[in-house]
Motif scaffolding. Structure first.
Motif, PDB file in Angstrom:
ATOM      1  N   ASN A  95      -0.938 -12.343   1.767  1.00  0.00           N
ATOM      2  CA  ASN A  95      -1.689 -11.898   2.774  1.00  0.00           C
ATOM      3  C   ASN A  95      -1.279 -12.304   4.147  1.00  0.00           C
ATOM      4  N   ILE A  96      -0.227 -13.163   3.992  1.00  0.00           N
ATOM      5  CA  ILE A  96       0.468 -13.783   5.309  1.00  0.00           C
ATOM      6  C   ILE A  96       0.961 -12.622   6.301  1.00  0.00           C
ATOM      7  N   ALA A  97       1.590 -11.723   5.656  1.00  0.00           N
ATOM      8  CA  ALA A  97       2.551 -11.034   6.430  1.00  0.00           C
ATOM      9  C   ALA A  97       1.654 -10.046   7.056  1.00  0.00           C
TER      10      ALA A  97
ATOM     11  N   GLU B 124       6.819 -16.984   3.236  1.00  0.00           N
ATOM     12  CA  GLU B 124       6.206 -15.931   3.761  1.00  0.00           C
ATOM     13  C   GLU B 124       5.992 -16.136   5.360  1.00  0.00           C
ATOM     14  N   ILE B 125       5.497 -17.280   5.681  1.00  0.00           N
ATOM     15  CA  ILE B 125       5.390 -17.619   7.179  1.00  0.00           C
ATOM     16  C   ILE B 125       6.681 -17.524   7.965  1.00  0.00           C
ATOM     17  N   LEU B 126       7.588 -18.174   7.247  1.00  0.00           N
ATOM     18  CA  LEU B 126       8.798 -18.165   8.189  1.00  0.00           C
ATOM     19  C   LEU B 126       9.490 -16.823   8.241  1.00  0.00           C
TER      20      LEU B 126
ATOM     21  N   HIS C   2      15.081 -25.106   3.716  1.00  0.00           N
ATOM     22  CA  HIS C   2      16.004 -24.642   4.593  1.00  0.00           C
ATOM     23  C   HIS C   2      15.488 -23.602   5.447  1.00  0.00           C
ATOM     24  N   PHE C   3      14.827 -23.546   6.388  1.00  0.00           N
ATOM     25  CA  PHE C   3      14.447 -22.475   7.081  1.00  0.00           C
ATOM     26  C   PHE C   3      14.714 -23.120   8.620  1.00  0.00           C
ATOM     27  N   GLU C   4      15.589 -22.102   9.265  1.00  0.00           N
ATOM     28  CA  GLU C   4      15.924 -22.656  10.649  1.00  0.00           C
ATOM     29  C   GLU C   4      14.844 -22.729  11.580  1.00  0.00           C
TER      30      GLU C   4
END
Ligand code: UD1
Length: 370
Positions: free
Chosen positions: A333-335, A235-237, A263-265
């Motif tokens: 709740n992050i978005a 969610e954060i990424l 695997h998050f750029e």
């Protein structure tokens, strides 16, 4: 046993200063500095419990914060809650059997503080608690148990906020025991602000002011379950507008992360940073996402938006006055929180009373008067 005496005058009081974990070192540095500034009739010995023992979480803090080597290290190390607490109590009791101070001063809410406070009190040594009166109401956190235990047996309660003072009164404490002194963690932040050091990752990633996020997570509710941690990171990424997310990883979190194939750029997991490097990054960040308590106070003073991934906090001033908001532990709740941040709608905040860099000096003056 050695007691350090800054002033060559008659000594009236001997104090043990207890520190065992990363946030403790930051708080105790303010008090050690106040002893150096104020001529007084108090001797102290600095006792490291060994709860945090690696260079990243301990040694580098002693160097960066100009702390003297501890006079005694209890070398308690890691273990379950009971093992760690017991190891500290057994070792500290042995030390106290050799030499008794007049007062044992503990800071914060970690196991080291609770274990030493109980040990000292049972040996008829007075106890002072710095950062007393904070309550999250969340009994799932070992820190909440520690806070209540320490406060209930302390002779002197030093508080960071008016609200903490009121809390202690509500619990039946008399005003003679409670002192509103401000925040020692902020003393250290303000003292070292001009010495914050650019970490290597700044040039490696060509970071730019206000164009990256910082993430720190170490609470069991966020990091012990693999699927939950994965969902929160996703969610954060997904909602961080592709700016870099710098993630200094606490050893506890690392254990869970090792089982995750990430695997998050734009995610940059790195080793824990030293104090000066970490706060260099914080002061120029777009925002900090965290489940730490101390960081919510530091971001409030630095004026940086802080998104706290917890369902409660013991530091309500950071929300009522500061830049902090409780986002909760539900990844959904992050978005909305990040949308608000990137739309420029985050509150500005102000600095709580007495978070002015003088708290350690207030404490030492009070100890002298006592
Ligand atoms: C502790 C405090 C927490 C504080 C945090 C700051 C308690 C109950 N919790 O939690 O309030 O916010 O410190 O970091 O006291 N480890 C290392 N190297 C070290 C120290 C620890 O690898 O130098 C490992 C331990 O082996 C353990 C894990 O980190 O597996 C957790 O350490 P521990 O001190 O038990 O608790 P923290 O989660 O750090």
């Amino acid at each position: 046993m050695i007691f350090l005496n800054f002033a060559q005058i008659i000594i009236f009081m001997k104090i043990d200063l207890i520190a065992g974990t990363r946030p403790n070192f930051v708080k105790i540095a303010s008090i050690v500095n106040a002893f150096a500034i104020l001529r007084n009739n108090i001797e102290y010995r600095l006792i490291h419990t060994g709860q945090h023992y690696t260079d990243a979480l301990s040694g580098s803090f002693f160097k960066d914060l100009n702390l003297p080597d501890p006079h005694i290290n209890l070398n308690a190390g890691s273990g379950s809650q009971a093992e760690q607490t017991a190891a500290i109590m057994i070792s500290y009791e042995k030390i106290l059997k050799e030499t008794k101070p007049d007062l044992c001063l503990v800071v914060g809410d970690v196991n080291s503080s609770m274990a030493c406070a109980i040990t000292a009190k049972k040996m008829q040594i007075k106890v002072a608690h710095v950062e007393a009166g904070l309550r999250s109401g969340d009994w799932n956190m070992p820190e909440e148990v520690n806070r209540v235990l320490i406060d209930s047996i302390s002779d002197y309660l030093f508080v960071t906020t008016e609200e903490a003072k009121e809390q202690l009164f509500k619990e039946g404490n008399k005003s003679e025991r409670v002192f509103f002194v401000g925040n020692t963690m902020i003393d250290t932040l303000l003292r070292f602000k001009s010495k914050f050091r650019k970490p290597q990752i700044w040039d490696q990633l060509n970071l730019q002011k206000n164009k990256y996020l910082i993430l720190t997570l170490h609470r069991p509710a966020n990091v012990d379950e693999i699927s939950k941690l994965h969902e929160s990171l996703t969610e954060i990424l997904k909602h961080s507008r592709e700016i870099p997310v710098i993630f200094p990883i606490h050893p506890r979190t690392n254990k869970t992360l090792e089982a995750l194939d990430l695997h998050f750029e734009n995610l940059y997991p790195i080793s824990p940073l030293g104090y000066l490097e970490f706060n260099y990054l914080v002061q120029y960040a777009k925002a900090v996402l965290t489940d730490s308590g101390g960081i919510t106070e530091e971001t409030t003073v630095l004026g940086i938006p802080c998104l706290t991934l917890r369902d409660n906090t013991e530091r309500s001033e950071t929300i009522l006055l500061g830049t902090n908001e409780l986002i909760g532990t539900d990844p959904n709740n992050i978005a909305p929180a990040l949308d608000k941040l990137f739309k420029g709608n985050w509150k500005k905040g102000s600095i709580p009373d007495k978070w002015d860099g003088k708290s350690g000096e207030r404490i030492v003056k009070l100890l002298q008067a006592l």
